[in-house]
Design an enzyme around this catalytic site. Structure first.
Site, PDB file in Angstrom:
ATOM      1  N   LYS A  74       0.860  -1.193   0.000  1.00 19.89           N
ATOM      2  CA  LYS A  74       0.000   0.000   0.000  1.00 19.89           C
ATOM      3  C   LYS A  74       0.890   1.234   0.000  1.00 19.89           C
ATOM      4  CE  LYS A  74      -3.826   1.821   2.884  1.00 19.89           C
ATOM      5  NZ  LYS A  74      -4.622   1.512   4.090  1.00 19.89           N
ATOM      6  N   SER A 110      -9.531   1.305   3.101  1.00 16.48           N
ATOM      7  CA  SER A 110      -8.728   2.153   2.247  1.00 16.48           C
ATOM      8  C   SER A 110      -7.702   1.404   1.402  1.00 16.48           C
ATOM      9  CB  SER A 110      -8.028   3.200   3.102  1.00 16.48           C
ATOM     10  OG  SER A 110      -7.129   2.580   4.001  1.00 16.48           O
ATOM     11  N   SER A 135      -9.464  -1.289   7.132  1.00 13.56           N
ATOM     12  CA  SER A 135      -8.932  -1.100   5.774  1.00 13.56           C
ATOM     13  C   SER A 135      -8.213  -2.272   5.126  1.00 13.56           C
ATOM     14  CB  SER A 135      -8.004   0.100   5.753  1.00 13.56           C
ATOM     15  OG  SER A 135      -8.779   1.260   5.694  1.00 13.56           O
TER      16      SER A 135
HETATM   17  N1  GLN Z   1     -13.090   3.407   6.915  1.00 14.15           N
HETATM   18  C1  GLN Z   1     -12.356   3.695   8.084  1.00 14.15           C
HETATM   19  C2  GLN Z   1     -11.922   5.136   8.099  1.00 14.15           C
HETATM   20  O1  GLN Z   1     -12.183   5.791   7.146  1.00 14.15           O
HETATM   21  C3  GLN Z   1     -11.164   2.795   8.233  1.00 14.15           C
HETATM   22  C4  GLN Z   1     -10.019   3.186   7.388  1.00 14.15           C
HETATM   23  C5  GLN Z   1      -8.763   2.422   7.723  1.00 14.15           C
HETATM   24  O2  GLN Z   1      -8.806   1.361   8.334  1.00 14.15           O
HETATM   25  N2  GLN Z   1      -7.630   2.995   7.338  1.00 14.15           N
HETATM   26  O3  GLN Z   1     -11.356   5.611   9.021  1.00 14.15           O
END
Ligand code: GLN
Length: 475
Positions: free
Chosen positions: A77, A152, A176
């Site tokens: 990532k 994400s 994510s």
């Molecule tokens: N959807 C969650 C957020 O927007 C989790 C994102 C993540 O785990 N980086 O914070």
């Protein structure tokens, strides 16, 4: 060809039999990457470098000196630092930033001869659940290109889903790794908070952030986890708890387990019907195998998302203060003095969702509101942790869907961000409590979209979790 391998052990036996080389594998993945460039999964492909590393790994395999991950071609990532390579967190503010050191996990993966093929698209600073908050544009789900891959770590999931690499590494702050894995029909593991070093990972919310693998098999998830986990002098939050090695147990040797599932996951009108049916199917399969599976009411359910977002935004507002147009990254052409440098660089460099979170995070930390929001959310977090720990004293696992609905359409923008945040309801419990959790692919819905269920267990129970997951996938 590259798509047909589900585990590294298959690749290793093909290499040993002379059927394939790591160089050939990389070439195959690179072809898939160009054929699927429109999916937008990669922010950058390290093509020549990956080919050169593959050749080196091939010769180490010949010499018998290769590491545990020889033959594993992975993507990372784009919020994971890799020395000498750009790292952007899919943000304009870091568009031209090059890592000055490697994250601990990159060093550990490379030391075991993994080949890193590129860096993957994600939501900006990992804030989002659809990969639509990326400065580099949305990523498309390989199962249905009109749909999101989740987020994400959406690019990482699609890279594996479309056979553009063998496995990928994402980060999971509130879901994510798990949610994109579930939207793309893959396995996504979020280890216990304190298992894997965060050194060299671009911080979003430091008391939640955790690195995790996205794979096609439990064996590979276990192997990548084992290579990355364990104490690191650069991350003081790591626990000194032994990382047991994964040992796959045959189906018949799994003793009867006690499993709790959330009653609301079946009764709530907010959960998609096919997601509910999928959960019910697995509950029945588990019962048929002699496990005790019982519904539980989690009375703090409504507090999960608010507590998570208050705390994550507060931490984000603090972590992201370093992007000021002075130290690193984007500086606005309109910068003439310190104040205009900060204001313009941050206003132009951050995207809409990131700015929203910085403002909300700053608000909940501000003097007049600190006790009402931040301090209260911390207390609620403690209660959620205690309640979850109590459930896990009585039960071996908690079984819940990974997400309330399968992959949704790209561009289905909600006017109210709170509606979007609520979709994280099932993933944030493990994030708030620090417990390990895994998303497992449990078939497709009637439209052919992948579905996923999640298992949570006690802190540092990864070995049990992985063993049971292997069994669960064979049910
Ligand atoms: N959807 C969650 C957020 O927007 C989790 C994102 C993540 O785990 N980086 O914070």
């Amino acid at each position: 060809m590259t798509n047909s391998y589900t585990s590294l052990s298959q690749i290793k036996s093909d290499i040993a039999a002379g059927g394939i080389t790591v160089e050939k594998l990389v070439k195959g993945y690179l072809n898939k990457i160009s054929a699927n460039a429109h999916l937008n999964a990669f922010n950058e492909v390290f093509d020549n470098e990956a080919l050169a590393s593959a050749k080196k790994v091939d010769s180490r395999i010949q010499d018998g000196t290769a590491g545990k991950l020889a033959g594993m071609v992975i993507a990372i990532k784009d919020n994971i630092c890799y020395k000498g390579h750009k790292v952007t967190a899919s943000s304009k503010i870091l568009e031209n930033f090059t890592s000055v050191y490697s994250s601990t996990i990159v060093e550990r993966l490379l030391a075991q001869d993994a080949v890193i093929i590129g860096r993957c698209n994600c939501d900006e600073f990992a804030m989002g659940a659809s990969n639509e908050n990326s400065f580099f544009g949305p990523v498309k789900n390989y199962s249905d290109e009109s749909r999101v891959p989740g987020g994400s770590s959406g690019g990482s999931a699609v890279a594996v889903q479309a056979g553009m690499c063998h496995a990928a590494i994402g980060t999971d702050t509130g879901g994510s790794v798990r949610q994109p894995a579930s939207f793309c029909g893959l396995i996504g593991l979020k280890p216990t908070y304190g298992r894997i070093s965060r050194h060299g990972i671009i911080a979003y919310a430091s008391s939640f952030d955790q690195v995790g693998p996205i794979t096609r098999s439990i064996e590979d998830a276990a192997l990548l986890y084992e290579v990355m986990a364990g104490p690191d002098e650069y991350d003081s939050t790591l626990a000194n708890v032994e990382v047991e090695s994964y040992n796959s147990k045959a189906k018949t040797t799994v003793s009867p387990k006690k499993i709790a599932y959330l009653q609301e996951a079946i009764s709530s009108p907010g959960v998609n019907g096919e997601v509910k049916n999928n959960l019910v199917d697995y509950i029945e399969k588990l019962r048929a195998e002699g496990h005790t599976v019982k519904p539980i009411a989690f009375e703090l359910l409504d507090y999960l998302v608010p507590a998570y977002y208050i705390l994550a935004m507060a931490e984000a507002s603090s972590n992201l203060s370093r992007y000021d147009g002075v130290h690193m990254g984007y500086r606005s052409p309109a910068a003439v003095d310190p104040v205009s440098t900060y204001k313009n660089s941050r206003s132009e460099g951050f995207g809409k969702e990131v700015k929203r979170r910085i403002m909300l995070g700053t608000f909940v930390l501000s003097a007049g509101y600190y006790d009402a929001y931040f301090a209260k959310a911390q207390k609620v977090r403690r209660m959620i942790r205690e309640k979850t720990d109590a459930i896990l004293k009585e039960y071996d696992f908690i079984l819940i869907p990974t997400a309330p609905e399968p992959a949704f359409a790209i561009g289905k923008v909600e006017k109210d961000p709170v509606v979007t945040y609520l979709a994280d309801i099932f993933t944030v419990q493990a994030s708030l409590t620090g417990a390990p959790a895994i998303s497992l692919p449990t078939g497709n819905n009637s439209k052919g979209l992948p579905l996923g269920l999640q298992l949570l267990t006690r802190h540092f129970g990864e070995q049990e979790l992985l063993n049971f997951s292997k069994y669960f996938l064979e049910l």
